[in-house]
Design an enzyme around this catalytic site. Sequence first.
Site, PDB file in Angstrom:
ATOM      1  CD  GLU A  93      -1.010   0.708   3.662  1.00 40.07           C
ATOM      2  OE1 GLU A  93      -1.584   1.792   3.460  1.00 40.07           O
ATOM      3  OE2 GLU A  93      -1.043   0.113   4.757  1.00 40.07           O
ATOM      4  CE  LYS A 151      -1.815   1.644  12.040  1.00 37.62           C
ATOM      5  NZ  LYS A 151      -3.055   1.502  11.265  1.00 37.62           N
TER       6      LYS A 151
HETATM    7  N1  PSU Z   1      -0.688   0.729   8.905  1.00 40.48           N
HETATM    8  C1  PSU Z   1       0.375   1.487   9.232  1.00 40.48           C
HETATM    9  N2  PSU Z   1       0.321   2.799   8.928  1.00 40.48           N
HETATM   10  C2  PSU Z   1      -0.747   3.343   8.256  1.00 40.48           C
HETATM   11  C3  PSU Z   1      -1.872   2.535   7.927  1.00 40.48           C
HETATM   12  C4  PSU Z   1      -1.779   1.229   8.272  1.00 40.48           C
HETATM   13  O1  PSU Z   1       1.342   0.994   9.792  1.00 40.48           O
HETATM   14  O2  PSU Z   1      -0.708   4.523   7.948  1.00 40.48           O
HETATM   15  C5  PSU Z   1      -3.054   3.103   7.142  1.00 40.48           C
HETATM   16  C6  PSU Z   1      -3.540   1.999   6.189  1.00 40.48           C
HETATM   17  O3  PSU Z   1      -3.536   2.523   4.890  1.00 40.48           O
HETATM   18  C7  PSU Z   1      -4.949   1.694   6.647  1.00 40.48           C
HETATM   19  C8  PSU Z   1      -5.371   3.034   7.139  1.00 40.48           C
HETATM   20  O4  PSU Z   1      -5.755   1.187   5.609  1.00 40.48           O
HETATM   21  O5  PSU Z   1      -4.216   3.475   7.865  1.00 40.48           O
HETATM   22  C9  PSU Z   1      -6.616   2.969   7.961  1.00 40.48           C
HETATM   23  O6  PSU Z   1      -7.215   4.228   7.992  1.00 40.48           O
HETATM   24  P1  PSU Z   1      -8.709   4.405   8.559  1.00 40.48           P
HETATM   25  O7  PSU Z   1      -8.610   4.035  10.006  1.00 40.48           O
HETATM   26  O8  PSU Z   1      -9.026   5.861   8.336  1.00 40.48           O
HETATM   27  O9  PSU Z   1      -9.599   3.501   7.750  1.00 40.48           O
END
Ligand code: PSU
Length: 317
Positions: free
Chosen positions: A37, A171
């Site tokens: 990603e 996380k």
């Molecule tokens: N994992 C990481 N750093 C990130 C993300 C994931 O270590 O920045 C990002 C991924 O792209 C994931 C997003 O899909 O955060 C999730 O965002 P939200 O909670 O707004 O859906």
Amino acid sequence: MTSTTANTPAITPRLAPRLSGEVARARARGQPLVALESTIITHGMPWPQNLETARRVEREVRARGAVPATVAVLEGALHVGLEDEQLEQLAQARDVAKLSRADLAACIARGGTGATTVAATMICAHLAGIEVFATGGIGGVHRGAELSFDISADLRELALTPVTVVAAGAKAILDLPKTLEVLETLGVPVVAHGQDALPAFWSRDSGLAAPLRMDSAAEIAAAHRMRARLGLGGGQLVANPIPPEAEIPAADLAPLIDQAIAEAETRAISAKSLTPFLLQRIFELTDGRSLEANIALVLNNARLAADIASRLAAAAG
Ligand code: PSU
Ligand code: MN
């Protein structure tokens, strides 16, 4: 006489992503591919560690015998596999859009530039015929979601799109029990790799049992194929624990996470901005230690994803 509807195809042809030279060659030869990603590059890590990490992740995939395919939208073109200059430009760019399922089509149609989240990367990987994807952590159910309704689109994507996603768990800024419940409701297999406990991103053990455990890439690849054979659709979430030497004990992090969440509330940060804000604050509050851990776990996930992709490629032959 030709009717006006005759020109309208019954099925709209799928968009063909623009492939990097390396990805195009790998596809032609049936070599294993691993999608990566780009939101982690633009919104998840600070410059210049973001570029350095993106390059190291790609190298790690290659070293393991697979080919990396970093996904992003650049000036209206959907790229699966970036050339090194494109990776560097993206890592340095400011105000890049964060694209999830809801944002992808509008960004491409308008000629915009954006980085793909886990959800959008799964969609693009699938369009390109890639079955495995490595990242850091997926989005999930945020704490307080019973009031904010903030549940990442990543969870629903795992239920829809047949890509196996290797992450280090969700996380610890999220509500992990609720995240597991939603995944169960959606029918998404959550597989801990090599241990019984669900890992929690910066820490190896969330204190929760993972619904499934698998100890090898071969087992994970076989389960991926069996889902397709059963016509189940959707993907799998593989939760791969951070290497022991890189982990930050959950107890050390807990007060810092609480502080970051409280600050987000005070400053009314929500929706798309919340995850990037929390990651940045935790980076500051841990004096960069969270970033080191994040880098170590992404590299570790890239290795496992490459092994799974290799198993899938071998089974396809
Ligand atoms: N994992 C990481 N750093 C990130 C993300 C994931 O270590 O920045 C990002 C991924 O792209 C994931 C997003 O899909 O955060 C999730 O965002 P939200 O909670 O707004 O859906
Ligand atoms: Mn959200």
